[in-house]
Design a protein around this motif. Structure first.
Motif, PDB file in Angstrom:
ATOM      1  N   PHE A   1       0.817  -1.212   0.000  1.00 30.10           N
ATOM      2  CA  PHE A   1       0.000   0.000   0.000  1.00 30.10           C
ATOM      3  C   PHE A   1       0.853   1.266   0.000  1.00 30.10           C
TER       4      PHE A   1
ATOM      5  N   GLY B   1       0.391   9.639  -3.134  1.00 26.12           N
ATOM      6  CA  GLY B   1      -0.142  10.529  -2.103  1.00 26.12           C
ATOM      7  C   GLY B   1      -0.394   9.864  -0.766  1.00 26.12           C
ATOM      8  N   MET B   2      -0.032   8.605  -0.628  1.00 24.08           N
ATOM      9  CA  MET B   2      -0.269   7.896   0.628  1.00 24.08           C
ATOM     10  C   MET B   2       0.557   8.527   1.739  1.00 24.08           C
ATOM     11  N   VAL B   3      -0.057   8.731   2.882  1.00 25.07           N
ATOM     12  CA  VAL B   3       0.696   9.129   4.081  1.00 25.07           C
ATOM     13  C   VAL B   3       0.840   7.891   4.950  1.00 25.07           C
ATOM     14  N   SER B   4       2.049   7.486   5.175  1.00 20.48           N
ATOM     15  CA  SER B   4       2.240   6.294   5.997  1.00 20.48           C
ATOM     16  C   SER B   4       2.639   6.678   7.407  1.00 20.48           C
ATOM     17  N   LEU B   5       1.794   6.297   8.340  1.00 20.64           N
ATOM     18  CA  LEU B   5       2.144   6.391   9.765  1.00 20.64           C
ATOM     19  C   LEU B   5       2.405   4.968  10.260  1.00 20.64           C
ATOM     20  N   ALA B   6       2.697   4.079   9.300  1.00 21.19           N
ATOM     21  CA  ALA B   6       2.817   2.645   9.601  1.00 21.19           C
ATOM     22  C   ALA B   6       4.252   2.148   9.600  1.00 21.19           C
ATOM     23  N   GLY B   7       5.162   2.957   9.092  1.00 26.63           N
ATOM     24  CA  GLY B   7       6.538   2.448   8.948  1.00 26.63           C
ATOM     25  C   GLY B   7       7.243   2.307  10.280  1.00 26.63           C
TER      26      GLY B   7
ATOM     27  N   LEU C   1      -6.046   7.135   1.982  1.00 26.80           N
ATOM     28  CA  LEU C   1      -4.597   7.384   1.840  1.00 26.80           C
ATOM     29  C   LEU C   1      -3.886   7.720   3.158  1.00 26.80           C
ATOM     30  N   VAL C   2      -4.198   6.951   4.181  1.00 28.51           N
ATOM     31  CA  VAL C   2      -3.383   7.024   5.393  1.00 28.51           C
ATOM     32  C   VAL C   2      -3.239   5.599   5.947  1.00 28.51           C
ATOM     33  N   LEU C   3      -2.025   5.240   6.286  1.00 29.88           N
ATOM     34  CA  LEU C   3      -1.740   3.882   6.771  1.00 29.88           C
ATOM     35  C   LEU C   3      -1.324   3.895   8.241  1.00 29.88           C
ATOM     36  N   LEU C   4      -1.957   3.039   9.010  1.00 26.62           N
ATOM     37  CA  LEU C   4      -1.478   2.745  10.371  1.00 26.62           C
ATOM     38  C   LEU C   4      -1.066   1.266  10.402  1.00 26.62           C
ATOM     39  N   THR C   5      -0.419   0.862  11.465  1.00 28.78           N
ATOM     40  CA  THR C   5      -0.108  -0.569  11.582  1.00 28.78           C
ATOM     41  C   THR C   5      -1.134  -1.224  12.506  1.00 28.78           C
TER      42      THR C   5
ATOM     43  N   ARG D   1      -0.946   1.064  15.784  1.00 30.83           N
ATOM     44  CA  ARG D   1       0.323   1.731  16.084  1.00 30.83           C
ATOM     45  C   ARG D   1       0.558   2.873  15.108  1.00 30.83           C
ATOM     46  N   PHE D   2       0.897   4.039  15.632  1.00 33.20           N
ATOM     47  CA  PHE D   2       1.320   5.187  14.820  1.00 33.20           C
ATOM     48  C   PHE D   2       2.841   5.286  14.889  1.00 33.20           C
ATOM     49  N   SER D   3       3.467   5.500  13.749  1.00 30.22           N
ATOM     50  CA  SER D   3       4.909   5.777  13.750  1.00 30.22           C
ATOM     51  C   SER D   3       5.134   7.232  13.372  1.00 30.22           C
TER      52      SER D   3
ATOM     53  N   PRO E   1       7.496  10.396   8.562  1.00 29.28           N
ATOM     54  CA  PRO E   1       6.713  11.403   7.830  1.00 29.28           C
ATOM     55  C   PRO E   1       7.085  12.821   8.247  1.00 29.28           C
TER      56      PRO E   1
ATOM     57  N   ARG F   1      -6.975  12.889   7.652  1.00 31.72           N
ATOM     58  CA  ARG F   1      -7.652  11.842   6.860  1.00 31.72           C
ATOM     59  C   ARG F   1      -8.251  10.767   7.775  1.00 31.72           C
TER      60      ARG F   1
END
Lengths: 523, 523
Positions: free
Chosen positions: A35, A40-46, B463-467, B496-498, B502, B513
């Motif tokens: 994903f 434009g994806m914002v990743s707060l998952a890394g 378009l926002v990723l969390l774990t 989980r937020f990292s 970002p 988002r």
């Protein structure tokens, strides 16, 4: 043999994967990565650290060219009057490659571009006939550990050469795994003996199921220096098909293959062949004849670039590669980034042909060193082909000393001219040695080993070191350690000579010192 | 608790070494190395390639200074107007360090000088009260694999935090090892719960002996962000003494400890403290209170220098170090030479104090990023201390949205202010969510997980990723996977937020988002 009509396409070999390897699941975290590529994806998952906070901006490597003069008395650094400069950087410090990717965590499989180069090299050199993939690893030591983790259950048996690389077995001895050695001749492990072993395997008396793994250093074996012949390779491969064995081809010396020794080829100068000519001189690998995908080839940059890289690559069928990748993810991750960066940068600049020229250059250097050692043997002993020697049943060449009593020749050791690798393997004959007869009378458990130890210490006292052959005995269990229990030839013991690092002068001095001790015992 | 009069000197912990690790023997080849140092010795015993035949002559690194400006919008490379240049070379290309040693094979334990620096750093930071040694390793992933290889038998159980790092357990799941989680609060794993678990352990009903290994990411835990308090640490250590447990302190975030969040600390500028002042702000490690030698600390350069190094070091008692070295010799060998060369060269130039200044610099950068994320929470939600929120029994802070129907506040998720590491851990409350009530009626096995999945996908679509929190559930066996079977709080799930990678803008966009999707479900 060789006439078996085996299925020549790839076969399903997944039953070879052991229970622990089967139980590995892909990391769920990797799922998210798909994903991350969305626009434009914002990743707060890394879970990765921020690359702007890595304190390294640029790396420059000063390197040799593929056909750099590596003359035998070359001082390190002196050949680089015209060095090749490689630069890897980021931001305001650009370079031939972008650096950040090598500083950050990887995916477990290694840099994609570097894997592509490994594949291209594999195609050029081995052209494997069945589907394969490559996976970077952190050196053949760990690669072999991963293969054991893929294929072997505790207390299995593994087929090895009669003398085998000790670190390979040190890995699996704690797992209760034992070696089943197959005797070898000048063409390597004997296919007839291998067939007998497999046909007659009795799981009950052996205490283990018939082995399914054959571990081979098939070119310039460490310690024997033997390269398995083409004909023998085909026979062994067919047996592996017939008996469903996986061949682990641990092959760090593949590119160090030499023509037979000729005395006094002094002042030889390195002259590279055209690449395709060079490749034709190399013996076909097991991988090159692997129609079924049952070879796992361990390739390494340790002997061809430098060992501190801690990097090489697996080549095998995609099913095994996937499992090896799962193990890499949780056991080791990628090779070190600076190692990947250096090799990718070097091979990109040299090109595959440049790299193959470099390998010819290396080959020539080690061939010269092989010649130095055999020159020293000829200078210090009377060397005869076994058939014409006092040991007509021995193999290869026999080094003799003059018998002071009758003026005849006493055989001291036999050896083979190593047509690859870094080692000469020698078999010493103790039957004419008075001191050995004394030791024999002491009714020790292993008089051969006792005398070999004494001899080794006498050499060390004269300031020359060899490696005791006992280091390379396959581990068959605590009850099969002595010369007798192993079924080895009585009144003999082996030693390994390495010609890789000493200078020509050191080699001559060392062999002369050895000769002095030998004169005392055999004289 | 805390009052136990335990033996405060080192104790014999060798009974913790598992059967496979006990069965490892030192390589016999290493024995020869002793003789190699004799004056005038000619060695024909080595197995190493010739260093004059390595194609690398010199490496130059352009680096940052310890207090380089790493302003938040810094472009990589832009801060290096005045770069620090490190040179490592050989022969006619000299440098600050001699290069050949890093290109050749090592001994398995890593470069001696680098180990000395690791020891010096250990003394400065942890001053361990019992005898210890250091051993370089190839990153905490492999270090943990080696610790499992040292301490655990197949089908053992390992005590972990309530939510744990998934790669650590992915390693041992194939060995049949299961996790025994102990619940935690804002001070970390609860010592009272740990005591209950150990006192009441029933090997028969559990199907395994009482665990002897406690695995902790005790500072800025991944995923919970929790740092175990000093008081709790002492209690846990005493329990480990009482019940003879080994503590594995996997501590990559140790130097990323922050003061509590205060809103809008804009335009803050990095101002390093004196080193000793900085060290006083750090929580005491388990190693620092380890009078008996029962802590194995895994230190890593991945988060403090860069992950691509694949390098860190073990700190533990000499008996364990010796066994870990035996494993390193046959499983991995030394870390990559260029990684060793870079870190040795960098730390030599920076000095220990320089390195500790760099760590403060990093700490400040990640603290700023932590603030960005919490700023975004405050900007997008009504954030209240749990006690004053609609969830007075929750922990930490509660993010709420306005209920359109009655204008009151609906709790969405609770979270803790992470005082270390890279993560914010959140617990979402589903009881007010209509869509969740619908799912509950479908009599699925795990309605919480089903809704969490739906929520995750809705966010990904925006378009926002969390774990997903499920990635961090300890593996207790296939029968303990669902929310109910795990005994977790009904109608909740974690994410989980990292905040590590970002930008500030991305974080604000991402949380906005997230808020949009939340408004749909909770609004």
């Amino acid at each position: 043999m060789g006439s078996i009509n085996h299925q020549s396409g790839p076969v399903d070999l997944s039953h070879h994967i052991n229970s622990k390897s089967k139980a590995r699941h892909p990391s769920p975290l990797k799922e998210i990565i798909k994903f991350m590529g969305y626009d434009g994806m914002v990743s707060l998952a890394g879970g990765l650290p921020h690359p702007a906070l890595f304190p390294l901006e640029q790396v420059k490597f000063n390197c040799l060219t593929p056909s750099a003069s590596l003359s035998n008395d070359r001082k390190v650094g002196s050949a680089a009057a015209d060095p090749l400069s490689l630069t890897i950087g980021r931001g305001s410090f650009p370079g031939d490659l972008e650096l950040t990717q090598f500083l950050q965590y990887g995916s477990g499989s290694g840099n994609r571009q570097l894997i592509e180069i490994c594949k291209e090299l594999t195609e050029r050199v081995h052209a494997p006939p069945s589907k394969y993939d490559c996976l970077l690893h952190i050196g053949n030591t760990n690669a072999w550990a991963k293969v054991v983790g893929l294929l072997c259950e505790d207390n299995d048996m593994v087929i090895v050469e009669e003398f085998t690389y000790p670190s390979a077995q040190a890995l699996w001895i704690p797992l209760g795994i034992k070696a089943v050695p197959v005797s070898a001749d000048a063409e390597g492990i004997q296919s007839k003996k291998l067939r007998d072993l497999l046909v007659n395997w009795d799981a009950r008396s052996r205490g283990a199921k018939r082995p399914t793994v054959l571990y081979l250093v098939s070119v310039g074996s460490n310690p024997t220096g033997v390269t398995i012949s083409s004909q023998r390779r085909r026979e062994i491969y067919d047996l592996c098909v017939e008996f469903d064995l996986i061949i682990v081809e641990d092959d760090p010396y593949y590119f160090l293959q030499y023509p037979g020794y000729e005395p006094s080829s002094e002042n030889a100068v390195f002259q590279p062949k055209a690449t395709e000519e060079f490749l034709k001189t190399l013996i076909p690998s097991f991988l090159s004849m692997d129609t079924q995908g049952r070879v796992i080839r361990l390739d390494s940059f340790s002997k061809t670039v430098f060992p501190g890289l801690r990097m090489g690559y697996f080549i095998t069928n995609p099913v095994f590669i996937e499992r090896l990748l799962r193990a890499s993810e949780v056991e080791t991750q990628d090779p070190a980034g600076l190692s990947e960066a250096f090799v990718l940068s070097l091979l990109s600049r040299w090109g595959i042909d440049g790299y193959l020229t470099w390998l010819q250059n290396l080959q020539f250097q080690y061939q010269t060193r092989r010649n130095w050692l055999l020159d020293a043997f000829y200078a210090n002993f009377t060397v005869l082909p076994a058939a014409n020697s006092p040991l007509p049943k021995a193999q290869g060449l026999v080094a003799c000393v003059e018998n002071k009593a009758d003026g005849g020749l006493r055989p001291v050791f036999s050896f083979g001219d190593p047509e690859a690798g870094m080692f000469v393997w020698s078999k010493f004959y103790f039957q004419d040695v008075e001191r050995f007869s004394e030791i024999e009378k002491e009714s020790l458990e292993d008089p051969e080993q006792a005398f070999a130890d004494e001899l080794w210490k006498a050499w060390a006292t004269e300031l020359v070191l060899l490696t005791p052959g006992s280091y390379y005995h396959p581990w068959q269990g605590a009850d099969k350690v002595s010369t007798k229990a192993r079924g080895a030839e009585p009144r003999t013991a082996h030693f390994r000579f390495s010609f890789a690092t000493p200078s020509e002068e050191q080699i001559h001095t060392g062999v002369k010192r050895m000769r002095k001790v030998i004169a005392k015992y055999w004289g």
